[in-house]
Design a protein around this motif. Sequence first.
Motif, PDB file in Angstrom:
ATOM      1  N   ASP A  61      17.903  56.331 -37.205  1.00  0.00           N
ATOM      2  CA  ASP A  61      19.062  56.965 -37.835  1.00  0.00           C
ATOM      3  C   ASP A  61      19.358  56.384 -39.212  1.00  0.00           C
ATOM      4  N   GLY A  62      18.688  55.302 -39.537  1.00  0.00           N
ATOM      5  CA  GLY A  62      18.931  54.679 -40.823  1.00  0.00           C
ATOM      6  C   GLY A  62      20.137  53.754 -40.837  1.00  0.00           C
ATOM      7  N   VAL A  85      20.943  60.515 -49.534  1.00  0.00           N
ATOM      8  CA  VAL A  85      21.721  60.948 -48.378  1.00  0.00           C
ATOM      9  C   VAL A  85      22.779  61.958 -48.792  1.00  0.00           C
ATOM     10  N   GLU A 157      23.955  62.608 -38.491  1.00  0.00           N
ATOM     11  CA  GLU A 157      23.193  61.495 -39.031  1.00  0.00           C
ATOM     12  C   GLU A 157      23.637  61.159 -40.455  1.00  0.00           C
ATOM     13  N   VAL A 158      23.705  62.163 -41.293  1.00  0.00           N
ATOM     14  CA  VAL A 158      24.058  61.872 -42.689  1.00  0.00           C
ATOM     15  C   VAL A 158      25.504  61.406 -42.810  1.00  0.00           C
ATOM     16  N   ARG A 161      25.539  57.803 -41.942  1.00  0.00           N
ATOM     17  CA  ARG A 161      24.957  57.000 -43.015  1.00  0.00           C
ATOM     18  C   ARG A 161      25.896  56.925 -44.202  1.00  0.00           C
TER      19      ARG A 161
END
Lengths: 238, 238
Positions: A61-62, A85, A157-158, A161
């Motif tokens: 997922d970073g 991102v 996800e983004v 992040r």
Amino acid sequence: MNRSDASQTSGRGGRIYAVLRQAVVDQALPPGTKLPEDALGAEFGVSRTIVRAALQRLAADGLVEMKTKRTATVARPSLEEARAVFEVRRCLEREVVRLVAARWSDTLRDTLAAHIAAEDEAARRQDGPATIRLAAEFHVRLAAMAGNKLLERYVGEVVSRCSLILAVFGRPHRSECAIGEHRSVLEALQRGDAAAAIAAMEAHVSLVEQRGVGGESESEADLGVILSRYLGRQGGDA
Amino acid sequence: MNRSDASQTSGRGGRIYAVLRQAVVDQALPPGTKLPEDALGAEFGVSRTIVRAALQRLAADGLVEMKTKRTATVARPSLEEARAVFEVRRCLEREVVRLVAARWSDTLRDTLAAHIAAEDEAARRQDGPATIRLAAEFHVRLAAMAGNKLLERYVGEVVSRCSLILAVFGRPHRSECAIGEHRSVLEALQRGDAAAAIAAMEAHVSLVEQRGVGGESESEADLGVILSRYLGRQGGDA
DNA sequence: GGCCGCAATCTTGTATACTAGGCTTGCTTC
DNA sequence: GAAGCAAGCCTAGTATACAAGATTGCGGCC
């Protein structure tokens, strides 16, 4: 419905993943924090096997960095990553609004309005963490309304992040998402003006980016923030 | 540069991931194929631990299905998932073209032209697998040119899933990507006509979708393909 | 006094052992 | 003869053991 539920891989592992993720997003675990498998296993009462799986998912997922033979740490996104991102996020959220506008309904309106009300409420209570969390959730909720599981996953996800990015580059826990901007999106949707809704969302995401990554030049920003952070709090176990 | 390299988690595991992924994308492992951890471990000469990690990554990519206490299988995307993937793919590739158009250069043109030439060559050789692989690679390459690692990763993911989707719903290994459509994108980029390039890409992706998921009703297509496939090859170890 | 190198310790990487839960198959019963 | 059930086998879930590499602190050397 099973791909998005991959979040829970299997009971315990999913729990750790969820907790850790939330902690990172809430900035309870600042970037760079070490995440030793043993310690986490002890904390959660499971073996390293489980912790490891959770960490790997977070790395995918970073949110966590895992280099070989090195203790995993909470990720410290570079400015380049941050821009990437946000770029992708703008693209995805544009699509979300487009899709939601196409299937707009009173039910959706009510749900969204209720959520924004909750945001307002949290802001009025001066509850910083809740405000942040709800602001992020707004975007994920909206994405869910698009009726596209993959899109929902990517947005989740983004957005996560972005929280991390703001932890690195932004002022700590500012009102990153102006609630008014959320409301603008809602209103445009309610008017049936898809283009305006898309524009509002795009403006909103760009503003978030500017508030977070905007004003500073990369390397000094990076260094300065890191140092100030290290001065603020050093090790700290859970 | 490290997030995208997460593909190689650590030597051996990365290898298995890559091999399995390619096998799935190439349709060497048809949807529904069981992937027992023991067998794979024996095959690759590693323990289940490693295989497991690779499978989990593949599951996160949507290429493998892992339900608890059940043997992992090559994913069999539903029609709904298929549509979701193509929808997101259109959105992402649009952005890719937009970004590539903005940073267009002769170097990029040459690289892309060379790739398309290779596609042509493979098609002329009647080399089906190579054609497919190069067609998919075209999109990933283009995404890499956008200079956004995250976008590149997402495009790679959706392109892979599209291969799987075509394996389920499409005719086996048809020329899914008409090379001419790739060339249209290149030409529009070369003309400096970003809008046309985006339109060409969008049309292309939609055509791929139609060729793949277009004409048939879900369940019969699903069943028919499965049966024909099982008649063709049953168990078969590598 | 500072720097380099070594050793002790801590962590990860991987294999394996053990447990628990599904799946198969053959039997029993209706 | 078919459907339901039970036992055995097979496979995934998890913990743990062991090996190898990193980190760090100390001592010697320059």
